[in-house]
Design a protein around this motif. Structure first.
Motif, PDB file in Angstrom:
ATOM      1  N   UNK A 158      52.774  19.649  60.402  1.00 41.90           N
ATOM      2  CA  UNK A 158      53.993  19.402  61.169  1.00 41.90           C
ATOM      3  C   UNK A 158      54.691  20.718  61.524  1.00 41.90           C
ATOM      4  N   UNK A 159      54.742  21.653  60.567  1.00 43.06           N
ATOM      5  CA  UNK A 159      55.365  22.950  60.820  1.00 43.06           C
ATOM      6  C   UNK A 159      54.582  23.733  61.866  1.00 43.06           C
ATOM      7  N   UNK A 160      53.262  23.658  61.809  1.00 41.73           N
ATOM      8  CA  UNK A 160      52.430  24.343  62.801  1.00 41.73           C
ATOM      9  C   UNK A 160      52.683  23.785  64.202  1.00 41.73           C
ATOM     10  N   UNK A 161      52.776  22.469  64.319  1.00 44.01           N
ATOM     11  CA  UNK A 161      53.038  21.852  65.630  1.00 44.01           C
ATOM     12  C   UNK A 161      54.422  22.243  66.147  1.00 44.01           C
ATOM     13  N   UNK A 162      55.409  22.271  65.259  1.00 45.39           N
ATOM     14  CA  UNK A 162      56.764  22.658  65.661  1.00 45.39           C
ATOM     15  C   UNK A 162      56.788  24.106  66.149  1.00 45.39           C
ATOM     16  N   UNK A 163      56.059  24.984  65.487  1.00 49.18           N
ATOM     17  CA  UNK A 163      55.995  26.383  65.900  1.00 49.18           C
ATOM     18  C   UNK A 163      55.341  26.513  67.270  1.00 49.18           C
ATOM     19  N   UNK A 164      54.273  25.777  67.480  1.00 49.20           N
ATOM     20  CA  UNK A 164      53.593  25.812  68.779  1.00 49.20           C
ATOM     21  C   UNK A 164      54.513  25.315  69.892  1.00 49.20           C
ATOM     22  N   UNK A 165      55.264  24.250  69.628  1.00 49.07           N
ATOM     23  CA  UNK A 165      56.169  23.688  70.642  1.00 49.07           C
ATOM     24  C   UNK A 165      57.287  24.658  70.997  1.00 49.07           C
ATOM     25  N   UNK A 166      57.780  25.414  70.024  1.00 48.29           N
ATOM     26  CA  UNK A 166      58.958  26.248  70.256  1.00 48.29           C
ATOM     27  C   UNK A 166      58.630  27.694  70.620  1.00 48.29           C
ATOM     28  N   UNK A 167      57.376  28.087  70.620  1.00 42.31           N
ATOM     29  CA  UNK A 167      57.045  29.497  70.849  1.00 42.31           C
ATOM     30  C   UNK A 167      57.487  30.007  72.213  1.00 42.31           C
ATOM     31  N   UNK A 168      57.546  29.138  73.218  1.00 43.84           N
ATOM     32  CA  UNK A 168      57.958  29.580  74.550  1.00 43.84           C
ATOM     33  C   UNK A 168      59.475  29.723  74.671  1.00 43.84           C
ATOM     34  N   UNK A 169      60.218  29.254  73.682  1.00 44.89           N
ATOM     35  CA  UNK A 169      61.674  29.335  73.708  1.00 44.89           C
ATOM     36  C   UNK A 169      62.216  30.603  73.056  1.00 44.89           C
ATOM     37  N   UNK A 170      61.346  31.457  72.545  1.00 50.92           N
ATOM     38  CA  UNK A 170      61.772  32.668  71.846  1.00 50.92           C
ATOM     39  C   UNK A 170      62.087  33.756  72.865  1.00 50.92           C
ATOM     40  N   UNK A 171      63.277  34.347  72.734  1.00 52.19           N
ATOM     41  CA  UNK A 171      63.689  35.458  73.589  1.00 52.19           C
ATOM     42  C   UNK A 171      63.170  36.750  72.946  1.00 52.19           C
ATOM     43  N   UNK A 172      62.025  37.221  73.412  1.00 54.28           N
ATOM     44  CA  UNK A 172      61.386  38.380  72.785  1.00 54.28           C
ATOM     45  C   UNK A 172      62.231  39.642  72.892  1.00 54.28           C
ATOM     46  N   UNK A 173      62.990  39.800  73.961  1.00 53.02           N
ATOM     47  CA  UNK A 173      63.842  40.979  74.091  1.00 53.02           C
ATOM     48  C   UNK A 173      64.939  40.978  73.025  1.00 53.02           C
ATOM     49  N   UNK A 174      65.509  39.814  72.764  1.00 56.04           N
ATOM     50  CA  UNK A 174      66.562  39.708  71.752  1.00 56.04           C
ATOM     51  C   UNK A 174      65.983  39.954  70.351  1.00 56.04           C
ATOM     52  N   UNK A 175      64.806  39.400  70.098  1.00 59.33           N
ATOM     53  CA  UNK A 175      64.152  39.611  68.801  1.00 59.33           C
ATOM     54  C   UNK A 175      63.828  41.085  68.618  1.00 59.33           C
ATOM     55  N   UNK A 176      63.316  41.737  69.675  1.00 52.24           N
ATOM     56  CA  UNK A 176      62.965  43.150  69.609  1.00 52.24           C
ATOM     57  C   UNK A 176      64.195  44.005  69.320  1.00 52.24           C
ATOM     58  N   UNK A 177      65.295  43.693  70.000  1.00 53.08           N
ATOM     59  CA  UNK A 177      66.529  44.445  69.796  1.00 53.08           C
ATOM     60  C   UNK A 177      67.001  44.314  68.338  1.00 53.08           C
ATOM     61  N   UNK A 178      66.984  43.100  67.808  1.00 53.88           N
ATOM     62  CA  UNK A 178      67.419  42.874  66.425  1.00 53.88           C
ATOM     63  C   UNK A 178      66.473  43.576  65.437  1.00 53.88           C
ATOM     64  N   UNK A 179      65.173  43.493  65.699  1.00 56.91           N
ATOM     65  CA  UNK A 179      64.189  44.140  64.830  1.00 56.91           C
ATOM     66  C   UNK A 179      64.437  45.647  64.769  1.00 56.91           C
ATOM     67  N   UNK A 180      64.634  46.259  65.935  1.00 56.77           N
ATOM     68  CA  UNK A 180      64.863  47.709  65.976  1.00 56.77           C
ATOM     69  C   UNK A 180      66.175  48.081  65.266  1.00 56.77           C
ATOM     70  N   UNK A 181      67.207  47.261  65.457  1.00 56.38           N
ATOM     71  CA  UNK A 181      68.491  47.509  64.808  1.00 56.38           C
ATOM     72  C   UNK A 181      68.351  47.456  63.284  1.00 56.38           C
ATOM     73  N   UNK A 182      67.677  46.434  62.782  1.00 49.77           N
ATOM     74  CA  UNK A 182      67.509  46.293  61.333  1.00 49.77           C
ATOM     75  C   UNK A 182      66.577  47.375  60.770  1.00 49.77           C
TER      76      UNK A 182
END
Length: 66
Positions: free
Chosen positions: A28-52
């Motif tokens: 179930x978790x794998x299916x949920x991850x597959x469904x939501x992968x297109x909703x991830x804002x990679x630029x926002x994640x990248x910015x947060x990753x670099x900040x941390x």
């Protein structure tokens, strides 16, 4: 007289175990991850990753490794 070689539950908890990534995801978790992968804002994640990453690199005090 007590046996100094007997393990207590606290000692058992301190024993070395092989490192792991934790439990594997459920189907179930794998299916949920597959469904939501297109909703991830990679630029926002990248910015947060670099900040941390920068914050961690400049840690001072107790967490500082010399």
């Amino acid at each position: 007289m007590t046996d100094s070689n007997s393990d207590t539950s606290e000692q058992k908890a301190d024993e070395f175990t092989e490192p792991s990534g934790g439990p594997t995801p459920t189907p179930e978790e794998e299916r949920a991850a597959e469904r939501s992968k297109d909703d991830v804002d990679l630029d926002k994640v990248d910015e947060h990753y670099r900040e941390m990453n920068e914050k961690g690199a400049n840690v001072k005090g107790e967490g500082n490794v010399s």
